[in-house]
Motif scaffolding. Structure first.
Motif, PDB file in Angstrom:
ATOM      1  N   HIS A   1       4.569  14.767  -0.343  1.00  6.10           N
ATOM      2  CA  HIS A   1       3.986  16.251  -0.393  1.00  6.10           C
ATOM      3  C   HIS A   1       2.525  15.974  -0.995  1.00  6.10           C
ATOM      4  CE1 HIS A   1       7.252  18.561   0.846  1.00  6.10           C
ATOM      5  NE2 HIS A   1       8.075  18.129   0.138  1.00  6.10           N
ATOM      6  N   GLY A   2       2.427  15.167  -1.951  1.00  6.85           N
ATOM      7  CA  GLY A   2       1.043  14.948  -2.669  1.00  6.85           C
ATOM      8  C   GLY A   2       0.199  14.329  -1.710  1.00  6.85           C
ATOM      9  N   LEU A   3       0.758  13.308  -0.828  1.00 10.40           N
ATOM     10  CA  LEU A   3      -0.107  12.701   0.264  1.00 10.40           C
ATOM     11  C   LEU A   3      -0.530  13.713   1.270  1.00 10.40           C
ATOM     12  CD1 LEU A   3       1.880   9.231   0.416  1.00 10.40           C
ATOM     13  CD2 LEU A   3      -0.682   9.688  -0.603  1.00 10.40           C
ATOM     14  N   ARG A   4       0.472  14.522   1.788  1.00  5.48           N
ATOM     15  CA  ARG A   4       0.252  15.459   2.765  1.00  5.48           C
ATOM     16  C   ARG A   4      -0.951  16.499   2.348  1.00  5.48           C
ATOM     17  NH1 ARG A   4       6.425  17.105   4.418  1.00  5.48           N
ATOM     18  NH2 ARG A   4       6.859  15.214   5.714  1.00  5.48           N
ATOM     19  N   PHE A   5      -0.631  16.835   1.330  1.00  5.37           N
ATOM     20  CA  PHE A   5      -1.681  17.684   0.718  1.00  5.37           C
ATOM     21  C   PHE A   5      -3.149  17.142   0.613  1.00  5.37           C
ATOM     22  CE2 PHE A   5      -4.525  19.558  -2.517  1.00  5.37           C
ATOM     23  CZ  PHE A   5      -4.427  20.905  -2.321  1.00  5.37           C
ATOM     24  N   ALA A   6      -3.299  15.897   0.170  1.00  5.05           N
ATOM     25  CA  ALA A   6      -4.608  15.437   0.149  1.00  5.05           C
ATOM     26  C   ALA A   6      -5.137  14.966   1.503  1.00  5.05           C
ATOM     27  CB  ALA A   6      -4.374  13.843  -0.487  1.00  5.05           C
ATOM     28  N   LEU A   7      -4.235  14.567   2.321  1.00  5.06           N
ATOM     29  CA  LEU A   7      -4.880  14.410   3.798  1.00  5.06           C
ATOM     30  C   LEU A   7      -5.147  15.912   4.483  1.00  5.06           C
ATOM     31  CD1 LEU A   7      -2.370  11.741   5.197  1.00  5.06           C
ATOM     32  CD2 LEU A   7      -4.630  11.471   4.902  1.00  5.06           C
ATOM     33  N   HIS A   8      -4.378  16.877   3.998  1.00  9.16           N
ATOM     34  CA  HIS A   8      -4.842  18.315   4.618  1.00  9.16           C
ATOM     35  C   HIS A   8      -5.883  18.854   4.304  1.00  9.16           C
ATOM     36  CE1 HIS A   8      -3.924  22.374   6.285  1.00  9.16           C
ATOM     37  NE2 HIS A   8      -4.084  22.914   4.852  1.00  9.16           N
ATOM     38  N   VAL A   9      -6.481  18.601   3.059  1.00  8.52           N
ATOM     39  CA  VAL A   9      -7.706  19.173   2.494  1.00  8.52           C
ATOM     40  C   VAL A   9      -8.752  18.132   2.824  1.00  8.52           C
ATOM     41  CG1 VAL A   9      -6.597  20.681   0.595  1.00  8.52           C
ATOM     42  CG2 VAL A   9      -7.283  18.199   0.169  1.00  8.52           C
ATOM     43  N   GLY A  10      -8.535  16.960   3.380  1.00  2.57           N
ATOM     44  CA  GLY A  10      -9.576  16.037   3.869  1.00  2.57           C
ATOM     45  C   GLY A  10      -9.908  14.969   3.075  1.00  2.57           C
ATOM     46  N   PHE A  11      -9.007  14.668   2.042  1.00  2.00           N
ATOM     47  CA  PHE A  11      -9.533  13.570   1.324  1.00  2.00           C
ATOM     48  C   PHE A  11      -9.072  12.040   1.971  1.00  2.00           C
ATOM     49  CE2 PHE A  11      -9.985  16.763  -1.885  1.00  2.00           C
ATOM     50  CZ  PHE A  11     -11.056  15.977  -2.537  1.00  2.00           C
ATOM     51  N   LYS A  12     -10.121  11.183   2.024  1.00  3.18           N
ATOM     52  CA  LYS A  12      -9.828   9.924   2.637  1.00  3.18           C
ATOM     53  C   LYS A  12      -9.538   8.824   1.663  1.00  3.18           C
ATOM     54  CE  LYS A  12      -9.221  11.275   6.835  1.00  3.18           C
ATOM     55  NZ  LYS A  12      -8.229  11.185   7.513  1.00  3.18           N
ATOM     56  N   LYS A  13      -9.999   8.956   0.356  1.00  2.00           N
ATOM     57  CA  LYS A  13      -9.991   8.206  -0.792  1.00  2.00           C
ATOM     58  C   LYS A  13      -8.834   8.499  -1.783  1.00  2.00           C
ATOM     59  CE  LYS A  13     -14.452   6.329  -0.169  1.00  2.00           C
ATOM     60  NZ  LYS A  13     -15.995   6.211  -0.352  1.00  2.00           N
ATOM     61  N   LEU A  14      -7.822   7.918  -2.220  1.00  2.00           N
ATOM     62  CA  LEU A  14      -6.989   8.347  -2.897  1.00  2.00           C
ATOM     63  C   LEU A  14      -6.580   7.392  -4.433  1.00  2.00           C
ATOM     64  CD1 LEU A  14      -5.300  10.940  -3.542  1.00  2.00           C
ATOM     65  CD2 LEU A  14      -3.515   9.828  -2.106  1.00  2.00           C
ATOM     66  N   GLU A  15      -6.263   7.921  -5.214  1.00  2.00           N
ATOM     67  CA  GLU A  15      -5.919   6.867  -6.430  1.00  2.00           C
ATOM     68  C   GLU A  15      -4.503   7.704  -6.701  1.00  2.00           C
ATOM     69  OE1 GLU A  15      -8.601   6.569  -9.593  1.00  2.00           O
ATOM     70  OE2 GLU A  15     -10.014   5.894  -8.269  1.00  2.00           O
ATOM     71  N   VAL A  16      -3.449   6.837  -6.826  1.00  2.00           N
ATOM     72  CA  VAL A  16      -2.317   7.673  -7.115  1.00  2.00           C
ATOM     73  C   VAL A  16      -1.635   7.055  -8.326  1.00  2.00           C
ATOM     74  CG1 VAL A  16       0.077   8.165  -6.143  1.00  2.00           C
ATOM     75  CG2 VAL A  16      -1.603   7.959  -4.607  1.00  2.00           C
ATOM     76  N   GLU A  17      -0.978   7.827  -9.333  1.00  2.00           N
ATOM     77  CA  GLU A  17      -0.391   7.597 -10.527  1.00  2.00           C
ATOM     78  C   GLU A  17       1.225   8.044 -10.622  1.00  2.00           C
ATOM     79  OE1 GLU A  17      -4.118   6.663 -13.141  1.00  2.00           O
ATOM     80  OE2 GLU A  17      -3.118   8.501 -13.743  1.00  2.00           O
ATOM     81  N   GLY A  18       1.939   7.112 -11.083  1.00  2.00           N
ATOM     82  CA  GLY A  18       3.203   8.086 -11.280  1.00  2.00           C
ATOM     83  C   GLY A  18       3.972   7.066 -12.262  1.00  2.00           C
ATOM     84  N   ASP A  19       5.025   7.691 -12.852  1.00  2.00           N
ATOM     85  CA  ASP A  19       5.809   7.112 -13.969  1.00  2.00           C
ATOM     86  C   ASP A  19       6.997   6.550 -13.398  1.00  2.00           C
ATOM     87  OD1 ASP A  19       7.394   9.250 -13.715  1.00  2.00           O
ATOM     88  OD2 ASP A  19       6.528  10.132 -15.589  1.00  2.00           O
ATOM     89  N   ALA A  20       7.346   6.238 -12.256  1.00  2.00           N
ATOM     90  CA  ALA A  20       8.536   5.743 -11.450  1.00  2.00           C
ATOM     91  C   ALA A  20       8.324   4.435 -11.075  1.00  2.00           C
ATOM     92  CB  ALA A  20       9.053   6.576 -10.516  1.00  2.00           C
ATOM     93  N   LEU A  21       8.150   3.312 -11.934  1.00  2.00           N
ATOM     94  CA  LEU A  21       7.920   1.956 -11.600  1.00  2.00           C
ATOM     95  C   LEU A  21       8.740   1.445 -10.586  1.00  2.00           C
ATOM     96  CD1 LEU A  21       6.165  -0.639 -12.366  1.00  2.00           C
ATOM     97  CD2 LEU A  21       8.008  -0.989 -14.015  1.00  2.00           C
ATOM     98  N   THR A  22      10.014   1.547 -10.255  1.00  2.00           N
ATOM     99  CA  THR A  22      10.847   1.141  -9.432  1.00  2.00           C
ATOM    100  C   THR A  22      10.257   1.481  -7.974  1.00  2.00           C
ATOM    101  OG1 THR A  22      12.747   1.117 -10.775  1.00  2.00           O
ATOM    102  CG2 THR A  22      13.191   0.917  -8.468  1.00  2.00           C
ATOM    103  N   PHE A  23      10.153   2.999  -7.834  1.00  2.00           N
ATOM    104  CA  PHE A  23       9.744   3.462  -6.686  1.00  2.00           C
ATOM    105  C   PHE A  23       8.237   2.788  -6.256  1.00  2.00           C
ATOM    106  CE2 PHE A  23       6.630   6.818  -4.842  1.00  2.00           C
ATOM    107  CZ  PHE A  23       7.223   6.811  -3.512  1.00  2.00           C
ATOM    108  N   LEU A  24       7.297   2.852  -7.054  1.00  2.00           N
ATOM    109  CA  LEU A  24       5.948   2.264  -6.883  1.00  2.00           C
ATOM    110  C   LEU A  24       6.143   0.862  -6.395  1.00  2.00           C
ATOM    111  CD1 LEU A  24       3.829   4.221  -9.791  1.00  2.00           C
ATOM    112  CD2 LEU A  24       3.816   4.540  -7.568  1.00  2.00           C
TER     113      LEU A  24
END
Length: 162
Positions: free
Chosen positions: A59-82
């Protein structure tokens, strides 16, 4: 447009069969909060933690693309998923289709990086995900305003960046 920073997290209340997701966005020191809060089991259900984390990032990625951002840094606390995001092999788990969509969306950005952060550096997204467990419908907001706890958590997250 500039670079957008996304922090995401998911939360599950197994007892009540509800999962919630939260995300917070920042642009050059300006905080933009966007929260997708499915707080009913009808919308998300009682999913495994990796599926909930996957949906939060999706959902975060979809939002970022929807508002027009093309450069993204992502942080999360789920190491296994990342770590799974670095794996090019097929994922045959129950949430594999969500992971595949996340991986595809990551390719939509000119520049996109992701990294693990400790829970204490992901307080805003974590709190948003926990708050989502109490809601009956999605909650999105994009503004400098918000509840007082949100501003306190944002301050704590910014301290991790210094």
């Amino acid at each position: 447009m500039g670079c957008l920073k996304l922090n995401f997290d998911g939360a599950t209340d197994v007892r009540n069969g509800v999962s919630g997701i939260g995300a917070v966005f920042r642009v050059h020191g300006i905080t933009r909060q966007a929260e997708r809060c499915p707080g009913s089991s009808n919308q998300v259900g009682n999913l495994p933690p990796r599926a909930v984390e996957s949906l939060a990032m999706l959902h975060g990625l979809r939002f970022a693309l929807h508002v027009g951002f093309k450069k993204l840094e992502v942080e999360g606390d789920a190491l296994t998923f990342l770590n799974v995001l670095n794996d090019s092999s097929d994922d045959h788990s129950s949430e594999g289709h969500i992971l595949d969509e996340v991986k595809q969306l990551l390719k939509s950005f000119i520049s996109c990086s992701w990294r693990f952060v400790r829970r204490d550096c992901n307080k805003v997204a974590h709190r948003l995900a926990k708050e989502a467990l109490k809601l009956s419908q999605p909650w999105w907001f994009i503004s400098e305003s918000g509840p007082s706890w949100l501003h306190q958590c944002v301050g704590m997250d910014f301290e991790c960046e210094v």
